[in-house]
Enzyme design. Structure first.
Site, PDB file in Angstrom:
ATOM      1  N   ASP A  67      86.297 -25.315 -91.453  1.00 25.50           N
ATOM      2  CA  ASP A  67      87.595 -24.640 -91.329  1.00 25.50           C
ATOM      3  C   ASP A  67      88.607 -25.550 -90.646  1.00 25.50           C
ATOM      4  O   ASP A  67      88.266 -26.630 -90.164  1.00 25.50           O
ATOM      5  CB  ASP A  67      87.430 -23.303 -90.579  1.00 25.50           C
ATOM      6  CG  ASP A  67      86.587 -23.425 -89.310  1.00 25.50           C
ATOM      7  OD1 ASP A  67      86.290 -24.562 -88.901  1.00 25.50           O
ATOM      8  OD2 ASP A  67      86.235 -22.392 -88.731  1.00 25.50           O
ATOM      9  N   ASP A 136      83.324 -11.954 -81.892  1.00 24.55           N
ATOM     10  CA  ASP A 136      83.524 -10.771 -82.742  1.00 24.55           C
ATOM     11  C   ASP A 136      82.678 -10.853 -84.019  1.00 24.55           C
ATOM     12  O   ASP A 136      82.905 -10.100 -84.963  1.00 24.55           O
ATOM     13  CB  ASP A 136      85.015 -10.608 -83.104  1.00 24.55           C
ATOM     14  CG  ASP A 136      85.569 -11.811 -83.880  1.00 24.55           C
ATOM     15  OD1 ASP A 136      84.811 -12.777 -84.110  1.00 24.55           O
ATOM     16  OD2 ASP A 136      86.752 -11.762 -84.256  1.00 24.55           O
ATOM     17  N   HIS A 138      82.517 -13.487 -86.018  1.00 22.43           N
ATOM     18  CA  HIS A 138      83.075 -14.303 -87.104  1.00 22.43           C
ATOM     19  C   HIS A 138      82.238 -15.550 -87.348  1.00 22.43           C
ATOM     20  O   HIS A 138      81.566 -16.074 -86.453  1.00 22.43           O
ATOM     21  CB  HIS A 138      84.557 -14.603 -86.911  1.00 22.43           C
ATOM     22  CG  HIS A 138      84.915 -15.624 -85.885  1.00 22.43           C
ATOM     23  ND1 HIS A 138      85.705 -15.335 -84.796  1.00 22.43           N
ATOM     24  CD2 HIS A 138      84.646 -16.946 -85.783  1.00 22.43           C
ATOM     25  CE1 HIS A 138      85.899 -16.425 -84.088  1.00 22.43           C
ATOM     26  NE2 HIS A 138      85.253 -17.416 -84.655  1.00 22.43           N
ATOM     27  N   GLU A 143      87.000 -13.655 -90.231  1.00 22.63           N
ATOM     28  CA  GLU A 143      87.100 -12.598 -89.226  1.00 22.63           C
ATOM     29  C   GLU A 143      86.525 -11.282 -89.773  1.00 22.63           C
ATOM     30  O   GLU A 143      86.294 -11.165 -90.978  1.00 22.63           O
ATOM     31  CB  GLU A 143      88.577 -12.399 -88.849  1.00 22.63           C
ATOM     32  CG  GLU A 143      89.211 -13.594 -88.151  1.00 22.63           C
ATOM     33  CD  GLU A 143      88.797 -13.727 -86.683  1.00 22.63           C
ATOM     34  OE1 GLU A 143      87.692 -13.290 -86.317  1.00 22.63           O
ATOM     35  OE2 GLU A 143      89.597 -14.288 -85.910  1.00 22.63           O
TER      36      GLU A 143
END
Ligand code: GLP
Length: 260
Positions: A67, A136, A138, A143
């Site tokens: 990413d 979270d 991810h 996400e």
């Protein structure tokens, strides 16, 4: 999915490096999927040590980043392309241009993401993909809510991820809102997934990934679909697992020749 729990993070570096070393011995021109963030650093430190000792070589290997932030200037130290250069590439023997990432400065992100997908396919696909884990759940920058079969595309970060990543930015509010990320479907195409998660702050996300339902709400749970996924944990990140003792017992009884 294989869950390996070790007493401390440093041992994780050795285990993941063993898998990379075995791959490079088998296939010197292997394609590696490289992750950024703090979790893979123990792995990179061990790979650098082994490369300097002459135990392995990246001279014919290639690397694809997971990413990238959108809009960070080329010279920004937190651009993932710069991070991987600093943390790994400049310290080992990769050939020039052997590592590529999605271009977060491109005028046409849609075209750039499609081209990135093609370049991974043209390279023969990723042999071993290193992964971290967001608090979270991810994976890369996918996400919660990310399509389980998504491909490389532009995404918006949650406020939680931006806060988690503020520690790398000065001033902290510089954390970009947008990113380009391999999709969950892209990541699933890699032949071996090796996820590293350390510290108690990751314990809930680890529990959801390993033992929760397969759900876009915890994007990392997509690892449950993969035929060869390894989750490397230490006691802190493993502390919420319901079957922690079972995973420890299973790994303790595993013949070492099997590797990861
Ligand atoms: C970022 C990266 C992820 C990484 C996550 C966790 O959001 N895009 O690839 O897994 O951070 O980072 P850390 O390992 O520093 O906790």
């Amino acid at each position: 999915m294989e869950v390996v729990i070790v007493p401390e993070a440093r041992a994780i570096g050795g285990l993941a490096a063993d898998a990379v070393e075995a791959l490079l011995a088998r296939r010197p021109d292997a394609v590696l999927g490289l992750a950024t963030g703090s979790s893979p650093l123990v792995v990179y430190a061990e790979l650098i040590r082994r490369c300097r000792a002459g135990d392995l070589s990246f001279a014919r290997a290639r690397g694809f980043l997971l990413d990238e932030y959108v809009g960070l200037p080329a010279e920004h130290p937190q651009r993932y392309r710069s991070v991987i250069r600093r943390e790994l590439e400049d310290q080992v023997d990769f050939a020039p241009d052997a590592i590529v990432g999605p271009d977060g400065l491109a005028d046409d992100p849609v075209a750039v993401c499609a081209a990135y997908e093609r370049s991974i396919t043209d390279a023969g696909g990723v042999d071993l993909q290193l992964l971290g884990l967001g608090t979270d759940g991810h994976l890369a920058f996918n996400e919660p809510g990310s399509s389980l079969n998504s491909r490389t595309r532009i995404k918006t970060l949650t406020q939680r991820t931006r806060s988690d990543n503020e520690r790398f930015f000065d001033p902290p509010e510089q954390v970009p809102r947008h990113v380009l990320t391999q999709g969950l479907g892209t990541i699933l195409d890699a032949r071996h997934l090796v996820l590293v998660a350390t510290g108690p702050a990751k314990a809930r996300a680890v529990q959801a990934l390993v033992e929760g339902p397969l759900s876009a709400f915890c994007p990392a749970s997509v690892l449950q679909l993969h035929p060869h996924a390894t989750v490397l944990l230490e006691d802190g990140s493993a502390s919420e697992l319901q079957l922690g003792d079972y995973y420890r017992e299973t790994y303790a009884g595993k013949p070492r020749w099997q590797g990861l």
